[in-house]
Design an enzyme around this catalytic site. Structure first.
Site, PDB file in Angstrom:
ATOM      1  N   TYR A 145       0.855  -1.190   0.000  1.00 44.99           N
ATOM      2  CA  TYR A 145       0.000   0.000   0.000  1.00 44.99           C
ATOM      3  C   TYR A 145       0.889   1.237   0.000  1.00 44.99           C
ATOM      4  O   TYR A 145       1.829   1.341   0.787  1.00 44.99           O
ATOM      5  CB  TYR A 145      -0.885   0.003   1.244  1.00 44.99           C
ATOM      6  CG  TYR A 145      -1.817   1.204   1.331  1.00 44.99           C
ATOM      7  CD1 TYR A 145      -2.845   1.380   0.402  1.00 44.99           C
ATOM      8  CD2 TYR A 145      -1.662   2.156   2.345  1.00 44.99           C
ATOM      9  CE1 TYR A 145      -3.700   2.460   0.480  1.00 44.99           C
ATOM     10  CE2 TYR A 145      -2.531   3.248   2.430  1.00 44.99           C
ATOM     11  CZ  TYR A 145      -3.541   3.401   1.501  1.00 44.99           C
ATOM     12  OH  TYR A 145      -4.395   4.472   1.574  1.00 44.99           O
ATOM     13  N   ASP A 240       9.444   3.048   0.236  1.00 43.66           N
ATOM     14  CA  ASP A 240       8.354   3.649   1.000  1.00 43.66           C
ATOM     15  C   ASP A 240       8.526   3.275   2.473  1.00 43.66           C
ATOM     16  O   ASP A 240       8.268   2.139   2.878  1.00 43.66           O
ATOM     17  CB  ASP A 240       7.005   3.157   0.455  1.00 43.66           C
ATOM     18  CG  ASP A 240       5.822   3.841   1.129  1.00 43.66           C
ATOM     19  OD1 ASP A 240       6.013   4.502   2.161  1.00 43.66           O
ATOM     20  OD2 ASP A 240       4.694   3.696   0.615  1.00 43.66           O
ATOM     21  N   LYS A 272       3.618   9.043   9.089  1.00 46.48           N
ATOM     22  CA  LYS A 272       3.318   8.442  10.395  1.00 46.48           C
ATOM     23  C   LYS A 272       4.213   8.978  11.520  1.00 46.48           C
ATOM     24  O   LYS A 272       3.937  10.059  12.021  1.00 46.48           O
ATOM     25  CB  LYS A 272       3.300   6.919  10.270  1.00 46.48           C
ATOM     26  CG  LYS A 272       2.195   6.499   9.268  1.00 46.48           C
ATOM     27  CD  LYS A 272       1.849   5.039   9.212  1.00 46.48           C
ATOM     28  CE  LYS A 272       0.577   4.801   8.425  1.00 46.48           C
ATOM     29  NZ  LYS A 272       0.736   4.236   7.102  1.00 46.48           N
TER      30      LYS A 272
HETATM   31  C1  LIG Z   1       0.167   4.676   5.721  1.00 50.29           C
HETATM   32  C2  LIG Z   1       0.961   4.435   4.502  1.00 50.29           C
HETATM   33  C3  LIG Z   1       0.890   5.265   3.382  1.00 50.29           C
HETATM   34  C4  LIG Z   1      -0.141   6.366   3.249  1.00 50.29           C
HETATM   35  O1  LIG Z   1       0.032   7.374   4.197  1.00 50.29           O
HETATM   36  P1  LIG Z   1      -1.215   8.358   4.503  1.00 50.29           P
HETATM   37  O2  LIG Z   1      -0.623   9.351   5.442  1.00 50.29           O
HETATM   38  O3  LIG Z   1      -2.262   7.484   5.129  1.00 50.29           O
HETATM   39  O4  LIG Z   1      -1.636   8.938   3.216  1.00 50.29           O
HETATM   40  C5  LIG Z   1       1.756   5.057   2.337  1.00 50.29           C
HETATM   41  N1  LIG Z   1       2.657   4.054   2.384  1.00 50.29           N
HETATM   42  C6  LIG Z   1       2.756   3.223   3.439  1.00 50.29           C
HETATM   43  C7  LIG Z   1       3.802   2.152   3.442  1.00 50.29           C
HETATM   44  C8  LIG Z   1       1.908   3.374   4.529  1.00 50.29           C
HETATM   45  O5  LIG Z   1       1.998   2.525   5.551  1.00 50.29           O
END
Ligand SMILES: *Cc1c(COP(=O)(O)O)cnc(C)c1O
Length: 436
Positions: A145, A240, A272
């Protein structure tokens, strides 16, 4: 546990004005059933709902609450930032200090640009990769994701996995035709893809360790392989670290494993933890790529609240508490909590795969080890739902989906761990009873 009558009233009211009653899909409990709890207070490792029920929190806002809720250091810093105004829409010292802190922890980030969500950070990284290479194709892995931007909403994890949507209406073919999806941990498929289309590929993007389809660690050498194959083919490697950044170690996933295994991504995305619970995210990487961003270069990216002074203060205050002692404590708490739960499931004879990547972990209700999204989808999600509700009723809040990672915080106590272990034994027996 007492009632959750007030949560139910709020949820009914919410559903009349907010689609599904929630601001983000997984929160609605759709895959586990039942009524989501409406939370009003947190302190350290505990959270309280509107009915006054207390829970040990193993969600931590999906990662940001790494030092626990309402940590006095973070609260006092944020209060004083707020008193000096919450936004100027102009440069400020907070963003410079936070960018320097990120670069100090992750030296491969020679430049950092702030945005307000992980979704935006990834969008920017993808745009930069296409601009830097003059190519269109983006390669992602099934079950990873990367936020909800159109071009990456293809075989994603997180809410998409939970709801079982293969894709999303409203995303056109044009928007996804330049995205190629490959099974995670599949070296052969990547070799084949690069042999056929290597010269068209702008970037490969991966979660540092997938944790949005449940926790699926990269097989040994997989990230290094991605780094090598992109480099060889003139493509960029986007790591990511929105979830793993500054959670797995002082320098995130890369700081722990990349340096040691001798690989480096071209671009990183963070979110995060770096916002300490406020909306803040970042893209970082080599100066040569990052300087393509406007106004240094011509790749456009902007944001009214980007680098917000309250958010950067919350992030900095949180990172100040993220020292080597905290990371040791997270690692040992993850081990304690994870193995207590796994032992409870084993004792009740419930088939499961307990999977860990650093201090992130999750449980798949299947006897098989899970190494990609297809494996993950074979789990018994109804067993998870029983386990989830039993834990919740006993005051343990865990992610309301079988496809999410569990999060420990530095605020967990020995008492919390005991409480989790006891609740897990009861919950495991309920899963067993249901299936026998
Ligand atoms: C949470 C997450 C996102 C998206 O971040 P948001 O602040 O919710 O838009 C993208 N990549 C990873 C790996 C994530 O865990």
């Amino acid at each position: 546990m007492t009632t959750f009558e007030t949560s139910l009233q709020w949820h009914n009211r919410a559903q009349r004005i907010i689609p599904g009653g929630v601001s983000s899909p997984v929160r609605a409990f759709q895959s586990v059933g039942g009524t989501p709890r409406y939370f009003v207070k947190g302190e350290g490792s505990k959270i309280w709902d509107v009915d006054g029920n207390e829970y040990v929190d193993l969600v931590g806002s999906w990662g940001p609450m790494i030092v626990g809720h309402a940590h006095p250091h973070v609260v006092s810093r944020v209060k004083s930032a707020m008193e000096k105004s919450s936004s100027f829409g102009a440069p400020g010292p907070g963003e410079v200090l936070l960018a320097e802190e990120i670069a100090a922890r992750v030296p491969a980030c020679e430049r950092v640009r702030f945005v307000s969500s992980g979704t935006e950070a990834v969008m920017t990284a993808v745009r930069l990769a296409r601009a830097a290479t003059g190519r269109n194709l983006i390669v992602k892995f099934a079950g990873c994701y990367h936020g909800h931007s159109d071009s990456l909403l293809v075989q994603s994890g997180s809410g998409i996995a939970t709801l079982g949507l293969p894709n999303s209406p409203g995303v056109t073919q044009g928007q996804t035709q330049d995205t190629i999806v490959v099974p995670f941990n599949d070296v052969e498929a990547m070799n084949r893809l690069f042999a056929e289309r290597g010269s068209e590929i702008a970037a490969v993007i991966t979660e540092a360790t997938p944790a949005n389809m449940g926790v699926v660690p990269p097989s040994p050498g997989f990230n290094k392989f991605l780094s090598d194959i992109t480099k060889k083919n003139g493509a960029l490697f986007i790591l990511d670290e929105v979830m793993t950044g500054f959670r797995i170690s002082h320098g995130g996933w890369w700081g722990k494993f990349g340096l040691e295994e001798a690989w480096t991504p071209d671009l990183f995305t963070f979110g995060k933890v770096i916002g300490g619970g406020m909306p803040l995210a970042a893209v970082g990487g080599s100066a040569s790529v990052m300087e393509l961003l406007a106004p240094s270069g011509s790749v456009y990216q902007a944001g009214t609240l980007s680098g917000n002074p309250v958010a950067t203060t919350a992030g900095l205050a949180t990172l100040e508490l993220c020292d080597s002692e905290l990371y040791l404590s997270l690692d040992s708490r993850a081990r304690e909590v994870g193995s207590a739960i796994s032992n409870a499931l084993t004792a009740a004879d419930v088939e499961h795969s307990f999977q860990q990547a650093g201090n992130l972990f999750s449980f798949f209700f299947t006897s098989q080890n899970v190494s990609n999204f297809d494996d993950a989808k074979k789990q018994d999600t109804s067993a998870f739902a029983v386990f989830f509700h039993s834990l919740l009723e006993q005051g343990i809040s865990v992610p309301p989906s079988a496809f999410e990672a569990w999060f420990v915080s530095g605020a967990l106590t020995d008492d919390d761990v005991d409480k989790i272990a006891k609740a897990a034994s009861v919950a495991a027996q309920q899963v067993k009873l249901r299936s026998s």
